[in-house]
Design a protein around this motif. Structure first.
Motif, short mmCIF file in Angstrom:
data_model
loop_
_atom_site.label_atom_id
_atom_site.label_comp_id
_atom_site.label_asym_id
_atom_site.label_seq_id
_atom_site.Cartn_x
_atom_site.Cartn_y
_atom_site.Cartn_z
N PRO A 75 20.99 49.85 24.49
CA PRO A 75 20.44 50.83 25.53
C PRO A 75 19.43 51.78 25.17
CG PRO A 75 22.77 51.17 25.29
CD PRO A 75 22.25 50.12 24.33
N GLU A 76 19.06 52.22 24.01
CA GLU A 76 18.26 53.04 23.50
C GLU A 76 16.90 52.50 23.44
OE1 GLU A 76 21.02 52.84 21.38
OE2 GLU A 76 22.04 54.60 22.37
N LYS A 77 16.87 51.04 22.87
CA LYS A 77 15.82 50.34 22.96
C LYS A 77 15.27 49.96 24.21
CE LYS A 77 16.09 48.28 18.15
NZ LYS A 77 15.89 47.54 17.43
N LEU A 78 16.01 49.81 24.94
CA LEU A 78 15.75 49.32 26.41
C LEU A 78 15.09 50.49 27.16
CD1 LEU A 78 15.75 47.33 28.76
CD2 LEU A 78 18.03 48.08 29.35
N GLN A 79 15.70 51.63 27.34
CA GLN A 79 15.21 52.89 27.56
C GLN A 79 13.63 53.04 26.96
OE1 GLN A 79 17.84 56.38 27.30
NE2 GLN A 79 16.31 57.62 28.39
N ASP A 80 13.58 53.15 25.73
CA ASP A 80 12.15 53.14 25.02
C ASP A 80 11.24 52.35 25.78
OD1 ASP A 80 13.33 55.45 23.54
OD2 ASP A 80 13.46 54.18 21.50
N LEU A 81 11.57 51.18 25.83
CA LEU A 81 10.70 50.13 26.17
C LEU A 81 10.08 50.40 27.83
CD1 LEU A 81 9.24 47.20 26.06
CD2 LEU A 81 11.34 46.33 26.88
N LEU A 82 11.02 50.60 28.50
CA LEU A 82 10.92 50.98 30.01
C LEU A 82 9.98 52.31 30.18
CD1 LEU A 82 14.25 49.39 31.37
CD2 LEU A 82 11.70 48.61 31.57
N HIS A 83 10.60 53.45 29.41
CA HIS A 83 9.69 54.42 29.16
C HIS A 83 8.28 54.17 29.10
CE1 HIS A 83 13.04 57.77 29.23
NE2 HIS A 83 12.93 56.79 30.42
N ASP A 84 8.01 53.68 27.83
CA ASP A 84 6.68 53.00 27.47
C ASP A 84 5.84 52.61 28.78
OD1 ASP A 84 7.03 54.32 24.86
OD2 ASP A 84 7.41 52.41 24.22
N LEU A 85 6.72 51.59 29.21
CA LEU A 85 6.01 50.88 30.32
C LEU A 85 6.03 51.56 31.66
CD1 LEU A 85 5.39 47.92 31.34
CD2 LEU A 85 7.48 47.61 32.30
N GLY A 86 6.80 52.61 32.11
CA GLY A 86 6.46 53.49 33.07
C GLY A 86 5.41 54.62 32.58
N GLN A 87 5.17 54.96 31.62
CA GLN A 87 3.88 55.75 31.00
C GLN A 87 2.61 54.94 31.24
OE1 GLN A 87 3.15 59.20 30.29
NE2 GLN A 87 5.55 59.03 31.25
N LYS A 88 2.68 53.48 31.04
CA LYS A 88 1.51 52.72 31.33
C LYS A 88 1.14 52.70 32.47
CE LYS A 88 1.94 49.93 27.04
NZ LYS A 88 2.07 48.54 26.73
N HIS A 89 2.24 52.67 33.38
CA HIS A 89 1.82 52.62 34.83
C HIS A 89 1.12 53.79 35.41
CE1 HIS A 89 3.89 48.49 34.73
NE2 HIS A 89 3.30 48.45 35.87
N VAL A 90 1.61 54.87 34.85
CA VAL A 90 0.82 56.15 35.30
C VAL A 90 -0.42 56.27 34.85
CG1 VAL A 90 1.06 58.63 34.56
CG2 VAL A 90 2.97 57.63 34.98
N GLU A 91 -0.84 55.60 33.70
CA GLU A 91 -2.23 55.42 33.10
C GLU A 91 -2.91 54.66 34.29
OE1 GLU A 91 -2.17 54.31 28.93
OE2 GLU A 91 -0.68 55.83 28.72
N PHE A 92 -2.40 53.82 34.72
CA PHE A 92 -2.99 52.88 35.70
C PHE A 92 -3.03 53.43 37.24
CE2 PHE A 92 -1.27 49.27 32.84
CZ PHE A 92 -2.43 49.34 32.17
N ASN A 93 -2.47 54.62 37.31
CA ASN A 93 -2.50 55.33 38.55
C ASN A 93 -1.53 54.36 39.43
OD1 ASN A 93 -4.22 57.68 37.83
ND2 ASN A 93 -5.81 56.37 37.97
N THR A 94 -0.56 53.80 39.07
CA THR A 94 0.40 53.18 39.88
C THR A 94 1.30 54.10 40.67
OG1 THR A 94 0.41 51.35 38.40
CG2 THR A 94 2.39 51.27 40.11
N LYS A 95 1.54 54.02 41.92
CA LYS A 95 2.43 55.03 42.74
C LYS A 95 3.92 54.58 42.35
CE LYS A 95 -0.55 55.29 46.85
NZ LYS A 95 -0.75 55.15 48.39
N VAL A 96 4.50 55.65 42.23
CA VAL A 96 6.01 55.41 41.72
C VAL A 96 6.67 54.56 42.68
CG1 VAL A 96 8.02 56.65 41.41
CG2 VAL A 96 6.02 57.72 40.48
N ASP A 97 6.33 54.78 44.24
CA ASP A 97 6.99 54.01 45.20
C ASP A 97 6.85 52.31 44.92
OD1 ASP A 97 7.77 56.17 46.17
OD2 ASP A 97 6.59 56.39 47.82
N TYR A 98 5.70 52.02 44.26
CA TYR A 98 5.57 50.65 44.01
C TYR A 98 6.42 49.94 43.16
CZ TYR A 98 0.93 51.11 46.33
OH TYR A 98 -0.11 51.28 47.15
N ILE A 99 7.04 50.65 42.26
CA ILE A 99 7.91 50.15 41.16
C ILE A 99 9.13 49.45 41.98
CG2 ILE A 99 9.50 50.76 39.16
CD1 ILE A 99 6.26 50.88 38.74
#
Length: 143
Positions: A75-99
């Protein structure tokens, strides 16, 4: 999550196509999402279906799904991977609702590939899996 792993092994045989179908479905149901991706802006469905860039992007997303499945017992590795992915989507200006839109389109794309092995229990397992992924991505995007 065993059902997710088992059906992923079936779908994995053609993951690039599943990725393309998932994105085509996303763009069809939510046309505004196509504009998020610069390489896909203004392309017709036919152009998208034959786009090497969409195939590459779809494959990249499917390989990320595979990484998430491999980390279900970590779970910790999964969470880290998805947090990194979430941050990348912030950098791409992806709206949270699109997720929230991606999981159902992926399920729609994988269902026909899994064929008779797709059951209501399998669908529930995939829905739960994507809820988990979405939760951790949004957690990173909102904080």
């Amino acid at each position: 999550m065993d059902l997710v792993r088992e059906t992923w092994n079936i779908a994995r045989e053609d993951i690039a196509r599943v990725g393309v179908v998932a994105f085509l479905s996303l763009f069809e149901k939510y046309p505004e999402t196509q504009n998020i991706f610069l390489p896909f802006r203004g392309l017709t469905v036919d152009e998208l279906q034959h786009s090497a860039r969409l195939r590459e992007h779809g494959l990249r997303v499917m390989l990320t799904v595979e990484k998430c499945i491999a980390r279900l017992d970590k779970p910790e590795k999964l969470q880290d991977l998805l947090h990194d992915l979430g941050q990348k989507h912030v950098e791409f200006n992806t709206k949270v609702d699109y997720i929230d839109m991606v999981g159902p389109q992926f399920i729609q794309a994988i269902r026909p590939v899994v064929k008779s092995d797709w059951t209501p229990e399998v669908e529930d397992a995939w829905e739960d899996f994507f809820k988990l992924l979405i939760y951790f991505m949004k957690e990173a995007m909102c904080f």
